[in-house]
Design an enzyme around this catalytic site. Structure first.
Site, PDB file in Angstrom:
ATOM      1  CG  ASP A  49      -0.217  -0.323   2.486  1.00  0.00           C
ATOM      2  OD1 ASP A  49       0.948   0.098   2.643  1.00  0.00           O
ATOM      3  OD2 ASP A  49      -0.802  -1.004   3.349  1.00  0.00           O
ATOM      4  CG  ASP A  51       1.163   4.337   4.314  1.00  0.00           C
ATOM      5  OD1 ASP A  51      -0.051   4.121   4.139  1.00  0.00           O
ATOM      6  OD2 ASP A  51       1.944   3.498   4.791  1.00  0.00           O
ATOM      7  CG  ASP A 133       8.068   1.612  12.908  1.00  0.00           C
ATOM      8  OD1 ASP A 133       8.460   2.208  11.886  1.00  0.00           O
ATOM      9  OD2 ASP A 133       7.248   0.667  12.872  1.00  0.00           O
TER      10      ASP A 133
HETATM   11  P1  ATP Z   1       3.652  -2.717   5.481  1.00  0.00           P
HETATM   12  O1  ATP Z   1       2.548  -1.824   4.986  1.00  0.00           O
HETATM   13  O2  ATP Z   1       4.473  -3.341   4.434  1.00  0.00           O
HETATM   14  O3  ATP Z   1       3.203  -3.664   6.517  1.00  0.00           O
HETATM   15  P2  ATP Z   1       4.657  -0.268   6.570  1.00  0.00           P
HETATM   16  O4  ATP Z   1       6.047   0.105   6.994  1.00  0.00           O
HETATM   17  O5  ATP Z   1       4.060   0.523   5.464  1.00  0.00           O
HETATM   18  O6  ATP Z   1       4.703  -1.802   6.262  1.00  0.00           O
HETATM   19  P3  ATP Z   1       2.356   0.497   8.065  1.00  0.00           P
HETATM   20  O7  ATP Z   1       1.777  -0.174   9.253  1.00  0.00           O
HETATM   21  O8  ATP Z   1       1.604   0.531   6.787  1.00  0.00           O
HETATM   22  O9  ATP Z   1       3.765  -0.186   7.858  1.00  0.00           O
HETATM   23  O10 ATP Z   1       2.732   1.966   8.515  1.00  0.00           O
HETATM   24  C1  ATP Z   1       3.211   2.960   7.615  1.00  0.00           C
HETATM   25  C2  ATP Z   1       4.339   3.745   8.255  1.00  0.00           C
HETATM   26  O11 ATP Z   1       3.867   4.399   9.442  1.00  0.00           O
HETATM   27  C3  ATP Z   1       5.519   2.909   8.733  1.00  0.00           C
HETATM   28  O12 ATP Z   1       6.437   2.703   7.692  1.00  0.00           O
HETATM   29  C4  ATP Z   1       6.099   3.779   9.809  1.00  0.00           C
HETATM   30  O13 ATP Z   1       6.872   4.819   9.284  1.00  0.00           O
HETATM   31  C5  ATP Z   1       4.856   4.369  10.449  1.00  0.00           C
HETATM   32  N1  ATP Z   1       4.364   3.517  11.552  1.00  0.00           N
HETATM   33  C6  ATP Z   1       3.428   2.553  11.477  1.00  0.00           C
HETATM   34  N2  ATP Z   1       3.215   1.979  12.664  1.00  0.00           N
HETATM   35  C7  ATP Z   1       4.032   2.587  13.522  1.00  0.00           C
HETATM   36  C8  ATP Z   1       4.288   2.431  14.906  1.00  0.00           C
HETATM   37  N3  ATP Z   1       3.633   1.530  15.621  1.00  0.00           N
HETATM   38  N4  ATP Z   1       5.206   3.267  15.464  1.00  0.00           N
HETATM   39  C9  ATP Z   1       5.838   4.198  14.736  1.00  0.00           C
HETATM   40  N5  ATP Z   1       5.668   4.363  13.427  1.00  0.00           N
HETATM   41  C10 ATP Z   1       4.782   3.571  12.814  1.00  0.00           C
HETATM   42 MG    MG Z   2       2.099   0.328   4.699  1.00  0.00          MG
END
Ligand code: ATP
Ligand code: MG
Length: 432
Positions: A49, A51, A133
């Site tokens: 996805d 963001d 994170d």
């Molecule tokens: P994926 O979508 O592949 O699972 P992602 O890194 O995009 O991985 P998401 O949960 O979609 O993870 O979150 C998007 C972004 O928001 C992360 O890359 C991170 O920068 C931030 N983020 C998400 N969850 C947290 C958290 N619990 N603490 C701090 N930052 C977070």
């Molecule tokens: Mg994501």
């Protein structure tokens, strides 16, 4: 901060995400692609996805896009909807007051253990980066200039395939213990190493996962096991002793060295990864049904020893297992109902009366797959998994013969044929 010309394949970015960013820029805001999308593109993978991060507030974003809605309380974000695609737009997060008892106001709140209950203080892009994170999740891509902004050394960590927490690890885990699970998930999925700071606090802080609302852990479990690297993720969860905080009952049985359960879980997760690779659907009910199975099986065996009938024993054990599990991770009813159906059907598939009818049941396929996995893992199933494989492939005549085969040897449990026939679907070949 380092700024670099990006090696990003722009055609891999969702046109809708680009549209959102363009629109925000046209209105005078700054907007970037951020998070897993940028990370996965730089690694040459296919993002799940996209963001977007911006200096526009949720209300301002909401006003620009008719097809949008503001969601979330802990983190207010805007979803911009394009058919089935959702572009998540977040406003740059800023620093908020730290520590202190009763530290809570309208915009941010922290629990006694340091957990962030609310985080809606807005700030600059640099501050936003520091609130994320892991360093590799804090890279910002600006399509209009084709550059990457790196505030925390994420590009170097990406290069070295190393997962590093931003800031002081223990503090960051206390703010949000789910980051411990995210660390495992990213390492397993991306084939990264945890840097020492990511590993060190795990033993001590893992119990903080008890404070996480079960509904959030349920979501996280699906992400852990439905991302295409379920088996690797499971091994890492065991390695860092985190599985017990998600599935305490099954974890206890695995820790006792129950080989059948070990093989069953490993085979199921390998199968899940394979299905995802092949673009086949994976249902949370099957996954959860299997993850709880070791405990259902053990409890049912105990009840049978106490004189309960096998059918009743399984049913009671199933209900008890679900009740116990939802104290840790919730299980929405739309999944717990089919889970129980899959479990209940095991007995009927092991004692196939009216096989033609059983074939027509909605849950037949899932229950059959489940039975085959159990058989492959070495569970006593009377060879009925194999029997059903043959039955489904057989013509009318052969089906009658197969049904006839069952009669003299009923109950099927007593059949001796079980291990003579090679089954087709060998999941257990590579079980450790
Ligand atoms: P994926 O979508 O592949 O699972 P992602 O890194 O995009 O991985 P998401 O949960 O979609 O993870 O979150 C998007 C972004 O928001 C992360 O890359 C991170 O920068 C931030 N983020 C998400 N969850 C947290 C958290 N619990 N603490 C701090 N930052 C977070
Ligand atoms: Mg994501």
């Amino acid at each position: 901060m380092s700024q670099q010309q990006a090696a990003i394949a722009v055609e891999q970015i969702s046109p809708n995400a680009l549209k959102v960013i363009q629109r925000l820029e046209d209105e005078g805001y700054s907007a970037y692609l951020v998070g897993g999308g940028v990370r996965d593109l730089l690694l040459g993978g296919k993002p799940k996805d996209f963001d977007v991060s911006t200096d526009a507030t949720p209300e301002q974003v909401r006003q620009l896009f008719r097809n949008s809605r503001i969601i979330g309380r802990r983190f207010r974000i805007v979803h911009v909807l394009y058919g089935r695609e959702v572009i998540e737009v977040t406003t740059f997060r800023g620093h908020h007051p730290q520590g202190g008892d009763g530290d809570s106001n309208k915009h941010s709140a922290v629990s006694d253990s340091g957990r962030l209950l609310r985080d809606n203080v807005y700030g600059s892009i640099e501050e936003d980066a520091l609130r994320r994170d892991f360093t590799v999740n804090a890279l910002y891509y600006q399509p209009s200039s084709d550059t990457i902004l790196d505030f925390c050394g994420g590009l170097e960590d990406l290069e070295k395939r190393r997962l590093t927490l931003i800031g002081e690890p223990a503090t960051r885990y206390r703010e949000d213990p789910v980051r411990m699970l995210r660390a495992v998930r990213f390492c397993a999925k991306l084939n990264f190493e945890m840097s020492p700071g990511v590993v060190a606090p795990l033993d001590e802080l893992a119990p903080l996962l008890h404070d996480i609302p079960p509904a959030r852990l349920f979501d996280e479990v699906l992400k852990l096991f439905m991302s295409g690297a379920a088996l690797a993720t499971y091994r890492e969860l065991l390695r860092y002793k985190l599985l017990g905080f998600l599935f305490p009952a099954s974890n206890r049985i695995l820790a006792q060295g129950d080989e059948v359960s070990e093989h069953f879980i490993a085979a199921m997760l390998r199968n899940t990864d394979l299905r995802i690779q092949q673009g086949k659907p994976v249902t949370p009910a099957f996954l959860y049904g299997a993850l709880l199975w070791p405990s259902v099986r053990q409890q049912a065996e105990a009840l049978v020893k106490q004189g309960e009938s096998p059918v009743q024993a399984r049913q009671q054990a199933g209900i008890a297992s679900i009740e116990h599990q939802i104290q840790h991770t919730s299980i929405p009813r739309r999944f717990s109902t089919p889970m129980r159906e899959i479990w209940d059907l095991q007995h009927r598939l092991e004692n196939p009366r009216g096989p033609e009818h059983l074939l027509t049941l909605t849950r037949f396929r899932a229950a059959y797959d489940f039975l085959v996995l159990r058989e492959e893992a070495g569970e006593e199933t009377g060879g009925l998994g194999d029997w059903w494989t043959r039955y489904q492939e057989a013509d009318e005549q052969a089906r009658q013969e197969l049904t006839g085969e069952l009669r003299p040897s009923r109950p099927p449990r007593k059949r001796t044929r079980r291990n003579r026939r090679g089954t087709r679907r060998k999941f257990s070949d590579q079980v450790p």
